[in-house]
Scaffold this active site. Structure first.
Site, PDB file in Angstrom:
ATOM      1  N   CYS A 157      -4.506  -1.414  -1.937  1.00  0.00           N
ATOM      2  CA  CYS A 157      -4.626   0.035  -2.124  1.00  0.00           C
ATOM      3  C   CYS A 157      -5.544   0.277  -3.319  1.00  0.00           C
ATOM      4  CB  CYS A 157      -3.229   0.599  -2.399  1.00  0.00           C
ATOM      5  SG  CYS A 157      -3.221   2.364  -2.749  1.00  0.00           S
ATOM      6  N   GLU A 205      -1.922   8.059   8.658  1.00  0.00           N
ATOM      7  CA  GLU A 205      -0.455   7.909   8.632  1.00  0.00           C
ATOM      8  C   GLU A 205       0.181   8.538   9.874  1.00  0.00           C
ATOM      9  OE1 GLU A 205       1.714   6.327   6.378  1.00  0.00           O
ATOM     10  OE2 GLU A 205      -0.129   5.437   5.610  1.00  0.00           O
ATOM     11  N   ASP A 228       0.875  -1.178   0.000  1.00  0.00           N
ATOM     12  CA  ASP A 228       0.000   0.000   0.000  1.00  0.00           C
ATOM     13  C   ASP A 228       0.909   1.223   0.000  1.00  0.00           C
ATOM     14  OD1 ASP A 228      -2.364   1.624   0.348  1.00  0.00           O
ATOM     15  OD2 ASP A 228      -1.893   1.799   2.473  1.00  0.00           O
ATOM     16  N   SER A 229       0.307   2.394  -0.201  1.00  0.00           N
ATOM     17  CA  SER A 229       1.080   3.638  -0.119  1.00  0.00           C
ATOM     18  C   SER A 229       1.629   3.844   1.295  1.00  0.00           C
ATOM     19  CB  SER A 229       0.179   4.818  -0.472  1.00  0.00           C
ATOM     20  OG  SER A 229      -0.847   4.918   0.501  1.00  0.00           O
ATOM     21  N   CYS A 254     -11.034   3.229   0.399  1.00  0.00           N
ATOM     22  CA  CYS A 254      -9.590   3.407   0.591  1.00  0.00           C
ATOM     23  C   CYS A 254      -9.225   2.556   1.801  1.00  0.00           C
ATOM     24  CB  CYS A 254      -9.287   4.877   0.860  1.00  0.00           C
ATOM     25  SG  CYS A 254      -7.615   5.183   1.502  1.00  0.00           S
ATOM     26  N   HIS A 261      -7.100   2.810   4.018  1.00  0.00           N
ATOM     27  CA  HIS A 261      -6.804   3.492   5.279  1.00  0.00           C
ATOM     28  C   HIS A 261      -8.079   3.681   6.125  1.00  0.00           C
ATOM     29  CE1 HIS A 261      -2.968   4.540   3.398  1.00  0.00           C
ATOM     30  NE2 HIS A 261      -2.550   5.057   4.543  1.00  0.00           N
TER      31      HIS A 261
HETATM   32  N1  DGL Z   1      -4.776   3.178   1.046  1.00  0.00           N
HETATM   33  C1  DGL Z   1      -4.883   3.686  -0.248  1.00  0.00           C
HETATM   34  C2  DGL Z   1      -6.156   3.384  -0.968  1.00  0.00           C
HETATM   35  O1  DGL Z   1      -6.749   2.379  -0.697  1.00  0.00           O
HETATM   36  C3  DGL Z   1      -4.055   4.848  -0.680  1.00  0.00           C
HETATM   37  C4  DGL Z   1      -4.296   6.128  -0.042  1.00  0.00           C
HETATM   38  C5  DGL Z   1      -3.345   7.207  -0.465  1.00  0.00           C
HETATM   39  O2  DGL Z   1      -2.139   7.009  -0.372  1.00  0.00           O
HETATM   40  O3  DGL Z   1      -3.827   8.256  -0.889  1.00  0.00           O
HETATM   41  O4  DGL Z   1      -6.587   4.118  -1.805  1.00  0.00           O
END
Ligand code: DGL
Length: 265
Positions: A74, A152, A11-12, A184, A186
């Protein structure tokens, strides 16, 4: 034996840990390698080419370990890069997609809210997905800039996170949404806060479990489920500071973990 190899997940940043959690529940004896591209997060405000380059570099790192499958944990990386990843790598690639279909199938009010990053919300993949289902429900898409940064920073309950979330969630509820899609990875870490705003009646959909089941199906279909009789391990890498990541990942994973620095990729 390929079945003994680990599964790579990226993931990011730390969002994909919400998917890792579901994978661990579904596949207790698999070894899991997790990469957080923290130095390049958030992806959601970046150009698609940038995300594609990062996704290819991290997938190459995982394939070199080697791994038997990759989970793109992600939504943003999926929307920007999944086709290129599938064209380039031979291992099975399981990827996220906002859970619009189950939301449309279960909404009672006919109004669905999707929370996602800017990049996902404007991607062709997502717009195609909406086009497929928008005749069945009123689907409102809410881009949520700033939320990934809060996760984060490990701020899952603070005032700033709450007030940001309110600006995204309340308008959807006011328009009658009875179903919220977490588009997302997160956002599942913010589910308790979202629940406190939305109340018990609203259905909050996190696709993590479905992704974990899909991963099981894919591995089973090629005879590559682990045959280990012991609990699998987890290893973590970050492209950011291992010390900061160690603290954050230990908080979200609810266990003290070691985090290695991702070699320059
Ligand atoms: N967790 C990510 C997603 O599912 C990426 C979020 C990001 O880095 O902007 O989209």
């Amino acid at each position: 034996m390929k079945s003994a190899l680990p599964i790579g997940i990226f993931d990011s940043g730390v969002g994909g840990l919400s998917v890792l959690r579901d994978i661990r529940k579904e596949l207790w004896n698999e070894d899991l390698l997790y990469v957080a591209d923290s130095n390049h997060a958030p992806y959601g405000d970046k150009e698609a080419e940038y995300i594609e380059t990062r996704s290819i570099a991290i997938s190459q790192f995982l394939v070199d370990q080697p791994v038997k499958a990759i989970v793109v944990a992600c939504n943003t990386a999926t929307s920007a890069a999944v086709a290129q990843l599938r064209a380039k790598f031979k291992v099975p690639i399981v990827a996220m997609e906002p859970a619009v279909k189950p939301a449309v199938e279960t909404t009672q009010s006919g109004v669905v809210g999707v929370l996602a990053t800017r990049r996902t919300a404007s991607s062709d993949n997502f717009l195609n997905l909406l086009a497929r289902f928008s005749s069945n429900a009123n689907i409102m898409v809410q881009a949520c800039p700033g939320l990934v940064e809060q996760v984060e920073a490990g701020d899952l309950h603070g005032d700033k996170t709450r007030s940001l979330l309110e600006t995204f969630v309340f308008p959807l509820l006011e328009k009658g949404a009875d179903t919220l899609v977490l588009g997302c990875t997160h956002y599942p870490f913010l589910a308790p806060l979202i629940r406190s705003m939305a109340g018990v009646e609203v259905n909050i959909i996190d696709p993590g479990e479905a992704i974990a089941r899909e991963l099981r199906r894919r591995l089973a279909s090629i005879g590559q489920l682990s045959r280990h009789e012991h609990r699998g391990s987890e290893q973590f890498w970050t492209s950011g500071s291992p010390d900061i990541a160690k603290e954050l990942i230990s908080q979200l994973w609810e266990t003290d973990v070691e985090v290695k620095r991702l070699p320059e990729v």
